[in-house]
Design an enzyme around this catalytic site. Structure first.
Site, PDB file in Angstrom:
ATOM      1  N   TYR A 147      95.091  38.542  41.853  1.00 29.49           N
ATOM      2  CA  TYR A 147      94.011  39.160  41.058  1.00 29.49           C
ATOM      3  C   TYR A 147      92.632  38.610  41.402  1.00 29.49           C
ATOM      4  CZ  TYR A 147      95.129  35.067  38.096  1.00 29.49           C
ATOM      5  OH  TYR A 147      95.403  33.804  37.645  1.00 29.49           O
ATOM      6  N   LYS A 148      92.562  37.648  42.335  1.00 31.79           N
ATOM      7  CA  LYS A 148      91.260  37.120  42.749  1.00 31.79           C
ATOM      8  C   LYS A 148      90.776  37.925  43.960  1.00 31.79           C
ATOM      9  CE  LYS A 148      92.171  32.739  40.484  1.00 31.79           C
ATOM     10  NZ  LYS A 148      92.889  31.462  40.562  1.00 31.79           N
ATOM     11  N   ASP A 179      98.672  25.789  47.683  1.00 30.31           N
ATOM     12  CA  ASP A 179      98.186  26.756  46.698  1.00 30.31           C
ATOM     13  C   ASP A 179      97.014  27.515  47.328  1.00 30.31           C
ATOM     14  OD1 ASP A 179      96.867  28.106  44.632  1.00 30.31           O
ATOM     15  OD2 ASP A 179      97.570  26.676  43.128  1.00 30.31           O
ATOM     16  N   PHE A 189      93.246  22.545  40.487  1.00 28.41           N
ATOM     17  CA  PHE A 189      93.241  23.475  39.370  1.00 28.41           C
ATOM     18  C   PHE A 189      94.289  22.958  38.384  1.00 28.41           C
ATOM     19  CE2 PHE A 189      94.321  27.292  37.027  1.00 28.41           C
ATOM     20  CZ  PHE A 189      93.092  27.854  36.805  1.00 28.41           C
ATOM     21  N   ARG A 238      79.443  28.467  39.184  1.00 28.75           N
ATOM     22  CA  ARG A 238      80.297  28.824  40.315  1.00 28.75           C
ATOM     23  C   ARG A 238      80.067  30.283  40.700  1.00 28.75           C
ATOM     24  NH1 ARG A 238      86.835  29.079  40.167  1.00 28.75           N
ATOM     25  NH2 ARG A 238      86.282  30.844  38.848  1.00 28.75           N
TER      26      ARG A 238
HETATM   27  C1  PLP Z   1      93.667  31.016  39.486  1.00 34.20           C
HETATM   28  C2  PLP Z   1      94.551  29.860  39.842  1.00 34.20           C
HETATM   29  C3  PLP Z   1      95.822  29.736  39.274  1.00 34.20           C
HETATM   30  C4  PLP Z   1      96.246  30.719  38.233  1.00 34.20           C
HETATM   31  O1  PLP Z   1      97.546  30.595  37.831  1.00 34.20           O
HETATM   32  P1  PLP Z   1      98.156  31.697  36.862  1.00 34.20           P
HETATM   33  O2  PLP Z   1      99.533  31.282  36.686  1.00 34.20           O
HETATM   34  O3  PLP Z   1      97.969  33.032  37.527  1.00 34.20           O
HETATM   35  O4  PLP Z   1      97.360  31.703  35.595  1.00 34.20           O
HETATM   36  C5  PLP Z   1      96.619  28.688  39.704  1.00 34.20           C
HETATM   37  N1  PLP Z   1      96.196  27.790  40.624  1.00 34.20           N
HETATM   38  C6  PLP Z   1      94.958  27.893  41.173  1.00 34.20           C
HETATM   39  C7  PLP Z   1      94.512  26.906  42.196  1.00 34.20           C
HETATM   40  C8  PLP Z   1      94.103  28.914  40.773  1.00 34.20           C
HETATM   41  O5  PLP Z   1      92.886  28.997  41.288  1.00 34.20           O
END
Ligand code: PLP
Length: 403
Positions: A213-214, A188, A116, A362
């Protein structure tokens, strides 16, 4: 399958729109009645009436560690090692910086080209503060993380489940390889926390970060979490040394002295209303068996793949997720040249998935609130959109700021 689903009872606790199938809980989870009730109490009673007293009387000050321990139970972390604070991006900064600090003399961060992107952007930011530190990427400098490991490596930043393909890593095995060269593992968990069983302590993970939030359904922008293994808690330095991480924040001392425990990984004042919503959202998990959660997640993604392959043949969809469910998180990705347009047409027809550039459709499968009937319905609509060519209508090619 729905009749024999032990988690089916949980669906009624979520506010799902009639006639929609929501396959985007891996981007923004659905509101639960428990989260909204907690949010209302936080706003109407604790803020409106309690005002400043609520920091003590409503337990606001301790929410980050209280909720950290609640998440700890879902990710296999014993008490006192997880705190809810800031965003995932900020927590990656803290964790990566702290990990490198624990390995003086080592100059390399290993990460994934397919990560990501924020993880890589933050790693660049960390590097910009540490002269001589460089990055090696899986997918650019070698095919496998294991091939990038040597005794120059300080830390490996790795996604447990890939945000796009849903590929799932073996945490224990990779952590062992990372420790084998004396480096530290920063996991992560954004796409695995709340999606499948995680065993941070058992796998000997060093640091971890993740979203709420996921799959944890905390609400838009709800704060993230950070895990620091207890064996590192006395030595790991937190670079964002704000007052909420101080040993005595209300002594208002001139110099920084970090709290000896996980509180040190906080920075400043936290978004209390979001924390209150998250507290409600996490209460839904009290009697969820993670083994049952995983079994249902696999059943949903297997069914989806099987039905797409049966009903959508000849339209150019290519499976981008691992076919082996043991190597897959709770999402399924298909590649298609016109992925963006197809996703937009699906959304108009009430099947909410998302598009990831350049050409991925997705679909996230949240076991808490989805049914097998939802999966069947989603595939029916997808087959229809492809068969009819609905997606070719020009309005579906218009792009918004958030895809
Ligand atoms: C959703 C996600 C993020 C989001 O980071 P924010 O700081 O909350 O915007 C980071 N890393 C991964 C792998 C994600 O899927």
């Amino acid at each position: 399958m729905d009749a024999s689903d032990p988690l089916a009872r949980l669906r009624q606790g979520f506010l799902l729109a009639e006639g929609e199938v929501y396959l985007d809980g891996n981007s923004l989870g659905v509101a639960s009645a428990a989260a909204l009730d907690a949010l209302r109490i936080g706003a109407r009673e604790e803020w409106s009436q309690g005002l400043i007293r609520s920091w003590n009387t409503a337990g606001w000050f301790d929410l980050p560690v209280e909720l950290g321990d609640a998440i700890g139970r879902l990710v296999g972390a014993a008490q006192g090692q997880v705190v809810v604070s800031d965003t995932t991006s900020i927590n990656i900064y803290k964790a990566l910086h702290a990990a490198i600090g624990l390995r003086p003399g080592r100059k390399v961060i290993v990460a994934e080209a397919g990560s990501f992107p924020t993880d890589l952007y933050i790693a660049e930011g960390v590097i910009s503060t540490l002269p001589g530190v460089t990055m090696r990427l899986e997918g650019r400098d070698a095919d496998r993380i294991e091939d990038l490991l040597d005794d120059d490596v300080a830390a490996v930043l790795v996604n447990h489940v890939n945000y796009k393909t849903g590929a799932l890593r073996d945490m224990a095995e990779l952590t062992r390889a990372i420790h084998g060269v004396g480096a530290l593992a920063v996991w992560d968990l954004c796409h695995s926390a709340g999606a499948l069983p995680i065993t941070l302590d058992e796998a000997n993970a060093d640091f971890a970060v993740g979203c709420t939030y996921k799959y944890l359904n905390g609400g838009p922008g709800s704060p993230a979490f950070i895990y620091v293994a207890s064996r590192h808690l006395d030595k790991a330095q937190q670079p964002l040394s704000g007052w909420w991480g101080h040993a005595r924040p209300f002594a208002f001392e001139t110099g920084y002295q970090g709290d000896p425990g996980i509180r040190r990984f906080q920075c400043g004042t936290q978004p209390v209303l979001s924390l209150r919503a998250l507290k409600g959202a996490l209460s839904v998990w009290d009697d969820v068996d993670m083994g049952q959660l995983r079994a249902k997640s696999i059943a949903l993604t297997e069914l989806f793949i099987q039905l797409v392959e049966e009903k959508c043949t000849g339209h150019g969809l290519v499976l981008e997720s691992p076919r082996d469910p043991a190597r897959r998180g709770s999402q399924v990705a298909f590649g298609h040249e016109h992925a963006y347009e197809i996703v937009q047409a699906l959304i108009e027809r009430g099947v909410i998935g998302d598009f990831r550039a350049p050409h991925t459709l997705r679909f996230g499968f949240t076991p808490l609130y989805l049914s097998h009937a939802d999966v069947a319905r989603a595939v029916q609509v997808l087959a229809d959109v492809l068969e009819s060519g609905l997606w070719r209508e020009p309005r579906f090619a218009v792009r918004g700021a958030v895809t």
